[in-house]
Design a protein around this motif. Sequence first.
Motif, PDB file in Angstrom:
ATOM      1  N   GLY A  10     -20.749 -13.459 -29.837  1.00 17.47           N
ATOM      2  CA  GLY A  10     -21.614 -12.284 -29.994  1.00 17.47           C
ATOM      3  C   GLY A  10     -20.959 -11.294 -30.938  1.00 17.47           C
ATOM      4  O   GLY A  10     -20.057 -11.651 -31.696  1.00 17.47           O
ATOM      5  N   LYS A  11     -21.392 -10.029 -30.848  1.00 11.44           N
ATOM      6  CA  LYS A  11     -20.846  -9.013 -31.754  1.00 11.44           C
ATOM      7  C   LYS A  11     -19.465  -8.536 -31.320  1.00 11.44           C
ATOM      8  O   LYS A  11     -18.647  -8.143 -32.155  1.00 11.44           O
ATOM      9  CB  LYS A  11     -21.813  -7.839 -31.841  1.00 11.44           C
ATOM     10  CG  LYS A  11     -23.052  -8.256 -32.611  1.00 11.44           C
ATOM     11  CD  LYS A  11     -24.168  -7.235 -32.547  1.00 11.44           C
ATOM     12  CE  LYS A  11     -25.332  -7.759 -33.379  1.00 11.44           C
ATOM     13  NZ  LYS A  11     -26.589  -7.097 -33.068  1.00 11.44           N
ATOM     14  N   CYS A  12     -19.235  -8.533 -29.997  1.00 12.29           N
ATOM     15  CA  CYS A  12     -17.891  -8.240 -29.477  1.00 12.29           C
ATOM     16  C   CYS A  12     -17.113  -9.543 -29.441  1.00 12.29           C
ATOM     17  O   CYS A  12     -17.618 -10.547 -28.938  1.00 12.29           O
ATOM     18  CB  CYS A  12     -17.941  -7.714 -28.044  1.00 12.29           C
ATOM     19  SG  CYS A  12     -18.745  -6.138 -27.875  1.00 12.29           S
ATOM     20  N   LYS A  13     -15.897  -9.518 -29.938  1.00 11.83           N
ATOM     21  CA  LYS A  13     -15.110 -10.749 -30.059  1.00 11.83           C
ATOM     22  C   LYS A  13     -13.994 -10.790 -29.016  1.00 11.83           C
ATOM     23  O   LYS A  13     -13.251  -9.804 -28.865  1.00 11.83           O
ATOM     24  CB  LYS A  13     -14.469 -10.831 -31.445  1.00 11.83           C
ATOM     25  CG  LYS A  13     -15.443 -10.659 -32.599  1.00 11.83           C
ATOM     26  CD  LYS A  13     -16.385 -11.821 -32.677  1.00 11.83           C
ATOM     27  CE  LYS A  13     -17.279 -11.755 -33.901  1.00 11.83           C
ATOM     28  NZ  LYS A  13     -18.310 -12.798 -33.875  1.00 11.83           N
ATOM     29  N   THR A  14     -13.880 -11.916 -28.342  1.00 11.88           N
ATOM     30  CA  THR A  14     -12.784 -12.145 -27.401  1.00 11.88           C
ATOM     31  C   THR A  14     -12.045 -13.404 -27.818  1.00 11.88           C
ATOM     32  O   THR A  14     -12.673 -14.439 -28.070  1.00 11.88           O
ATOM     33  CB  THR A  14     -13.320 -12.316 -25.965  1.00 11.88           C
ATOM     34  OG1 THR A  14     -13.965 -11.104 -25.578  1.00 11.88           O
ATOM     35  CG2 THR A  14     -12.188 -12.614 -24.987  1.00 11.88           C
ATOM     36  N   TYR A 126      -4.951 -10.460 -35.381  1.00 11.57           N
ATOM     37  CA  TYR A 126      -6.087  -9.928 -34.629  1.00 11.57           C
ATOM     38  C   TYR A 126      -6.060  -8.424 -34.835  1.00 11.57           C
ATOM     39  O   TYR A 126      -5.095  -7.760 -34.448  1.00 11.57           O
ATOM     40  CB  TYR A 126      -5.949 -10.291 -33.146  1.00 11.57           C
ATOM     41  CG  TYR A 126      -5.978 -11.792 -32.927  1.00 11.57           C
ATOM     42  CD1 TYR A 126      -7.180 -12.486 -32.950  1.00 11.57           C
ATOM     43  CD2 TYR A 126      -4.797 -12.510 -32.734  1.00 11.57           C
ATOM     44  CE1 TYR A 126      -7.216 -13.860 -32.783  1.00 11.57           C
ATOM     45  CE2 TYR A 126      -4.822 -13.889 -32.563  1.00 11.57           C
ATOM     46  CZ  TYR A 126      -6.028 -14.560 -32.585  1.00 11.57           C
ATOM     47  OH  TYR A 126      -6.063 -15.921 -32.427  1.00 11.57           O
ATOM     48  N   THR A 127      -7.107  -7.888 -35.457  1.00 11.72           N
ATOM     49  CA  THR A 127      -7.040  -6.505 -35.946  1.00 11.72           C
ATOM     50  C   THR A 127      -7.768  -5.497 -35.054  1.00 11.72           C
ATOM     51  O   THR A 127      -7.852  -4.320 -35.417  1.00 11.72           O
ATOM     52  CB  THR A 127      -7.614  -6.404 -37.372  1.00 11.72           C
ATOM     53  OG1 THR A 127      -8.955  -6.924 -37.350  1.00 11.72           O
ATOM     54  CG2 THR A 127      -6.780  -7.192 -38.356  1.00 11.72           C
ATOM     55  N   GLY A 128      -8.293  -5.929 -33.904  1.00 14.04           N
ATOM     56  CA  GLY A 128      -9.035  -4.987 -33.072  1.00 14.04           C
ATOM     57  C   GLY A 128     -10.180  -4.394 -33.874  1.00 14.04           C
ATOM     58  O   GLY A 128     -10.844  -5.107 -34.633  1.00 14.04           O
ATOM     59  N   LEU A 132     -12.194  -4.347 -39.987  1.00 13.91           N
ATOM     60  CA  LEU A 132     -13.247  -5.330 -39.726  1.00 13.91           C
ATOM     61  C   LEU A 132     -13.459  -6.159 -40.992  1.00 13.91           C
ATOM     62  O   LEU A 132     -12.868  -5.880 -42.030  1.00 13.91           O
ATOM     63  CB  LEU A 132     -14.545  -4.613 -39.323  1.00 13.91           C
ATOM     64  CG  LEU A 132     -14.430  -3.599 -38.177  1.00 13.91           C
ATOM     65  CD1 LEU A 132     -15.786  -2.932 -37.914  1.00 13.91           C
ATOM     66  CD2 LEU A 132     -13.910  -4.270 -36.903  1.00 13.91           C
ATOM     67  N   ILE A 133     -14.298  -7.178 -40.897  1.00  9.70           N
ATOM     68  CA  ILE A 133     -14.586  -7.996 -42.081  1.00  9.70           C
ATOM     69  C   ILE A 133     -15.546  -7.212 -42.978  1.00  9.70           C
ATOM     70  O   ILE A 133     -16.678  -6.921 -42.579  1.00  9.70           O
ATOM     71  CB  ILE A 133     -15.187  -9.351 -41.671  1.00  9.70           C
ATOM     72  CG1 ILE A 133     -14.180 -10.120 -40.794  1.00  9.70           C
ATOM     73  CG2 ILE A 133     -15.578 -10.163 -42.907  1.00  9.70           C
ATOM     74  CD1 ILE A 133     -14.743 -11.366 -40.145  1.00  9.70           C
ATOM     75  N   GLY A 134     -15.058  -6.804 -44.138  1.00  7.71           N
ATOM     76  CA  GLY A 134     -15.881  -5.988 -45.028  1.00  7.71           C
ATOM     77  C   GLY A 134     -16.191  -4.625 -44.455  1.00  7.71           C
ATOM     78  O   GLY A 134     -17.211  -4.019 -44.795  1.00  7.71           O
ATOM     79  N   HIS A 170     -14.836  -6.925 -33.625  1.00  2.00           N
ATOM     80  CA  HIS A 170     -16.292  -6.855 -33.780  1.00  2.00           C
ATOM     81  C   HIS A 170     -16.703  -7.436 -35.119  1.00  2.00           C
ATOM     82  O   HIS A 170     -15.958  -7.326 -36.101  1.00  2.00           O
ATOM     83  CB  HIS A 170     -16.795  -5.399 -33.745  1.00  2.00           C
ATOM     84  CG  HIS A 170     -16.833  -4.840 -32.374  1.00  2.00           C
ATOM     85  ND1 HIS A 170     -15.787  -4.134 -31.848  1.00  2.00           N
ATOM     86  CD2 HIS A 170     -17.782  -4.910 -31.402  1.00  2.00           C
ATOM     87  CE1 HIS A 170     -16.087  -3.785 -30.611  1.00  2.00           C
ATOM     88  NE2 HIS A 170     -17.284  -4.239 -30.312  1.00  2.00           N
ATOM     89  N   ASP A 171     -17.892  -8.030 -35.133  1.00  2.74           N
ATOM     90  CA  ASP A 171     -18.532  -8.341 -36.404  1.00  2.74           C
ATOM     91  C   ASP A 171     -20.023  -8.347 -36.164  1.00  2.74           C
ATOM     92  O   ASP A 171     -20.505  -8.890 -35.175  1.00  2.74           O
ATOM     93  CB  ASP A 171     -18.087  -9.687 -36.967  1.00  2.74           C
ATOM     94  CG  ASP A 171     -18.641  -9.884 -38.362  1.00  2.74           C
ATOM     95  OD1 ASP A 171     -18.009  -9.409 -39.329  1.00  2.74           O
ATOM     96  OD2 ASP A 171     -19.759 -10.448 -38.493  1.00  2.74           O
ATOM     97  N   TYR A 172     -20.743  -7.680 -37.062  1.00  2.00           N
ATOM     98  CA  TYR A 172     -22.179  -7.504 -36.863  1.00  2.00           C
ATOM     99  C   TYR A 172     -22.992  -8.376 -37.810  1.00  2.00           C
ATOM    100  O   TYR A 172     -24.204  -8.314 -37.835  1.00  2.00           O
ATOM    101  CB  TYR A 172     -22.541  -6.016 -37.057  1.00  2.00           C
ATOM    102  CG  TYR A 172     -21.725  -5.131 -36.136  1.00  2.00           C
ATOM    103  CD1 TYR A 172     -22.123  -4.922 -34.816  1.00  2.00           C
ATOM    104  CD2 TYR A 172     -20.537  -4.548 -36.572  1.00  2.00           C
ATOM    105  CE1 TYR A 172     -21.364  -4.145 -33.957  1.00  2.00           C
ATOM    106  CE2 TYR A 172     -19.768  -3.762 -35.719  1.00  2.00           C
ATOM    107  CZ  TYR A 172     -20.189  -3.565 -34.422  1.00  2.00           C
ATOM    108  OH  TYR A 172     -19.435  -2.800 -33.563  1.00  2.00           O
ATOM    109  N   ARG A 173     -22.298  -9.190 -38.633  1.00  2.00           N
ATOM    110  CA  ARG A 173     -23.022  -9.953 -39.655  1.00  2.00           C
ATOM    111  C   ARG A 173     -22.839 -11.462 -39.504  1.00  2.00           C
ATOM    112  O   ARG A 173     -23.150 -12.219 -40.418  1.00  2.00           O
ATOM    113  CB  ARG A 173     -22.530  -9.555 -41.050  1.00  2.00           C
ATOM    114  CG  ARG A 173     -22.603  -8.061 -41.348  1.00  2.00           C
ATOM    115  CD  ARG A 173     -22.114  -7.779 -42.766  1.00  2.00           C
ATOM    116  NE  ARG A 173     -21.935  -6.360 -43.006  1.00  2.00           N
ATOM    117  CZ  ARG A 173     -20.765  -5.731 -42.914  1.00  2.00           C
ATOM    118  NH1 ARG A 173     -19.665  -6.418 -42.575  1.00  2.00           N
ATOM    119  NH2 ARG A 173     -20.681  -4.454 -43.166  1.00  2.00           N
ATOM    120  N   GLY A 174     -22.282 -11.910 -38.386  1.00  2.00           N
ATOM    121  CA  GLY A 174     -22.148 -13.353 -38.167  1.00  2.00           C
ATOM    122  C   GLY A 174     -20.921 -13.989 -38.797  1.00  2.00           C
ATOM    123  O   GLY A 174     -20.812 -15.215 -38.841  1.00  2.00           O
TER     124      GLY A 174
END
Length: 346
Positions: A10-14, A126-128, A132-134, A170-174
């Motif tokens: 999902g958008k939250c990453k574990t 792991y950058t918390g 983020l990516i972009g 987090h990532d919101y774009r897949g």
Amino acid sequence: MLFFPELNRGKCKTYLVACEHTRKALLIDPVRENISRYLAFLAYQQLRLDGIVDTHTHADHPTASFQLRELTQARLIMHRRAPVPAVDQHVEQGDTIEVGDSALKVLYTPGHTPDSISLYAGDRVYTGDVLLIGGTGRADFAGGDAGQQYDAITQKLFALPDETLVYPAHDYRGNTHSNIGQEKKTNPRIAGRTREQYVALMASLNFPMPDKIQEVLQPNQSAIHDDKTKFPDLTELNKVRQLAAPEVHAMLGSTSPPFLLDVREPSEYRGELGHIPGSVLVPLRELAARTGELEAQRGRPIVAVCRSGVRSTTAAAMLYGLGFERVYNLKDGMIDWNDRRLPVER
Ligand SMILES: [Fe+2]
């Protein structure tokens, strides 16, 4: 070190990492709604949960850490500035987090929050929510600071080898990951910007405040998840007057010293950071039921105290809401009080 694919999809990453020899595992940023999934996956992989890391105090989802810690006895690891009392191991820049025979290196990367860390191991970081990516995590609430964030990203994360894989919280774009070289070159927030330009850009973004943010944030900051506690809203929190440690110290030496209300857990009051001599302990989780004990102090200034100044801001806002007028907060809490070598008792 064994690295597993991201667990939430999902958008939250574990993330889950493990030592292949000892089968000890470490979960990074677990979310509460997926606890059963994590436990099932650990069992299926024949791993034993040894540690849980929250890369920072999350504002957008309830953490699974407190419940997982109770269910598995795994230790909870967070940065020294994390406000919550449930942490078993506090870490700082340069520390290592052992996972069986393997280890992750801690980079202190504040800016999204004051307690943000990144974890570096093998080919990845792991950058918390700091990088983020972009993108970059927002820096406009919960103690965020865009300048600190710029320094952390450019001086610590961008100092890693270009091929280091980047796994954010987090990532919101897949996207699943990128790498340091790519972020250095193309990250639209930070690439080619000076610190001043970055700070100005972040100040101009004006994101709306997430819905129900305080209902997630304050339980994550305090480990209080019961239904009885009514947390103050943002307006009430913003009304709390903040006093730096030297100001509180000076007030204590005056002819009308304030009443010091320490709202931590008893183990913290007697623990490593100690407490200010003369302070009275009423843990935040008991405060609402015990305000009667404070009636005698109504005429005096009251200074609320905790570990990092976050739970005590909640406490001060609660008291203010109950009509206590001269309520203050010890800014940055006992961490800063100790850093300034002001007097403590243990
Ligand atoms: Fe975050």
